[in-house]
Design a protein around this motif. Sequence first.
Motif, PDB file in Angstrom:
ATOM      1  N   ASN A  43       0.827  -1.201   0.000  1.00  0.00           N
ATOM      2  CA  ASN A  43       0.000   0.000   0.000  1.00  0.00           C
ATOM      3  C   ASN A  43       0.868   1.260   0.000  1.00  0.00           C
ATOM      4  OD1 ASN A  43      -2.728   1.382   0.462  1.00  0.00           O
ATOM      5  ND2 ASN A  43      -1.539   2.131   2.202  1.00  0.00           N
ATOM      6  N   VAL A  44       1.901   1.260   0.831  1.00  0.00           N
ATOM      7  CA  VAL A  44       2.808   2.411   0.897  1.00  0.00           C
ATOM      8  C   VAL A  44       3.496   2.628  -0.448  1.00  0.00           C
ATOM      9  CG1 VAL A  44       4.994   3.220   1.872  1.00  0.00           C
ATOM     10  CG2 VAL A  44       3.214   2.351   3.380  1.00  0.00           C
ATOM     11  N   THR A  47       1.033   3.773  -3.271  1.00  0.00           N
ATOM     12  CA  THR A  47       0.528   5.147  -3.100  1.00  0.00           C
ATOM     13  C   THR A  47       1.670   6.156  -3.011  1.00  0.00           C
ATOM     14  OG1 THR A  47       0.416   4.889  -0.689  1.00  0.00           O
ATOM     15  CG2 THR A  47      -1.569   4.339  -1.949  1.00  0.00           C
ATOM     16  N   ARG A  48       2.869   5.701  -3.368  1.00  0.00           N
ATOM     17  CA  ARG A  48       4.062   6.558  -3.360  1.00  0.00           C
ATOM     18  C   ARG A  48       4.264   7.223  -2.003  1.00  0.00           C
ATOM     19  NH1 ARG A  48       6.453   7.337  -8.113  1.00  0.00           N
ATOM     20  NH2 ARG A  48       7.377   9.340  -7.452  1.00  0.00           N
ATOM     21  N   LYS A  50       2.174   7.392   0.737  1.00  0.00           N
ATOM     22  CA  LYS A  50       1.076   8.014   1.489  1.00  0.00           C
ATOM     23  C   LYS A  50       1.000   7.425   2.901  1.00  0.00           C
ATOM     24  CE  LYS A  50      -3.880   8.974   1.261  1.00  0.00           C
ATOM     25  NZ  LYS A  50      -5.139   8.777   0.512  1.00  0.00           N
ATOM     26  N   GLU A  51       1.061   8.290   3.902  1.00  0.00           N
ATOM     27  CA  GLU A  51       0.997   7.944   5.332  1.00  0.00           C
ATOM     28  C   GLU A  51       2.082   6.928   5.736  1.00  0.00           C
ATOM     29  OE1 GLU A  51      -3.329   8.591   7.003  1.00  0.00           O
ATOM     30  OE2 GLU A  51      -3.338   6.965   5.531  1.00  0.00           O
ATOM     31  N   TYR A  55       2.423   3.979   8.813  1.00  0.00           N
ATOM     32  CA  TYR A  55       2.439   2.549   8.495  1.00  0.00           C
ATOM     33  C   TYR A  55       3.748   1.858   8.886  1.00  0.00           C
ATOM     34  CZ  TYR A  55      -1.897   2.814   5.768  1.00  0.00           C
ATOM     35  OH  TYR A  55      -3.196   2.968   5.384  1.00  0.00           O
TER      36      TYR A  55
END
Length: 430
Positions: A43-44, A47-48, A50-51, A55
Amino acid sequence: MTNQTFTGSEPTWANACVGDNGQPNYIEYSKGYSKAANLLLNNVLNTRGKEVDLYIYPICFNMRHSIELRIKEAIQEINELAKIKNEKLPSFDLIGSHDIGNIWSYFKENSKILDIRFKMLNDKLDATIVDIAEIDSTGQTFRYPFNNKHKKHLVDQKIINCAILKIRFTELEKNLDDLIHLIDLLIDEYKLGTFTSKLSRAQIFNFAKLLPSYHEWSKTSFKEIKEDLKLKYNLSNNDFSKIVNHIRNNYELSYKIGLNKNLAFLSDSDILAVCDIWVTYFEPKFRELYNHTDLVSEDNYSDQIEEWIKSSELHKKGMSLLENNLSADYVADLKALYYLSINQYQYSENYIFRFKYFQNEAKYKTLSDSLDHLLSKGTFLEGLLKSLFFLNQIDLAEKIIKIYDLETIFDFIPQARQEKNFKHFELLGY
């Protein structure tokens, strides 16, 4: 009162099985943490970043905990291996210990004592596990912002790159999977009993390559070879004798020193006779089976029934010819040969294990029924030939091929001739 939060309910697809409702072990637990880490990592990356600062803690915690659990499973398994080898490893508190550096050191040191084949994988794993131990030895660094002395975690680290984590964790998972697979293979291998206190089965295979033909052992030159091997492997005379006995009693190894080891019970003439009866009375049209030709037209039911009746009568004639040979050993040997071929030819020792199993089984089954069931299999001759090649009954296998002109029917024959015995798992080092 029933727990209202951790409970089963509708929809049933959302219910997870836990505890005794399943068989979770260290590996099952580790895979869950591993998948969670990878989901978050992906996911990280997708999404380049993101958050990413949020995480990173569950990602690293799940990764680290997955590794700890996998190594603990490996420790459990090498203790089982030690029991098979009649060795005792130092005690270790799997439940109470969470220092991944200590856990890894215990495994690394004790596994290579049990078998040198652990070393290659241990070396591949070592650097990354040491990195994990260095930054989070006890599993607290990514769990809480402060340690029990109120000191903030990761002050000196400052940045962790998730792309590098993904690469390193993927490689680590693969090597840990290989490690667990290797332990399982070694447990199966050592259960065969073909090892000594000095050499594993694989080492005995390599040892056999250094021996001359058995027929030359009475010559003076063999004494020099023997002394050289004793020195090279640090063997006593007793050690050497044990290794040689394993070689002489093994179908794969005895062939390497020029010994032709007989089957458990059946003679060559027994095998040739049963092949002739099988081809004549049980599968006279076996060639069509391998040519994928329909033996009976599906739209002519009366012809099909007539074919079944004819086949049944032929079976009875074939069985009547075998009645004089029927014994528990006769049937057990044929079944052992056939079912060895189905088990992918891992170990020739399995042939003898199966023979003994079917010997015992014969006490509870009708011999004629067991034999009829075996010979009714359309792959009987193929399975028999594969096992004969694997057990190095080469002359007998070649005679059967010639008698029934099997060159164009069985496509495994060229490979069987070339290899003589089939390849073992690469991880085991044969």
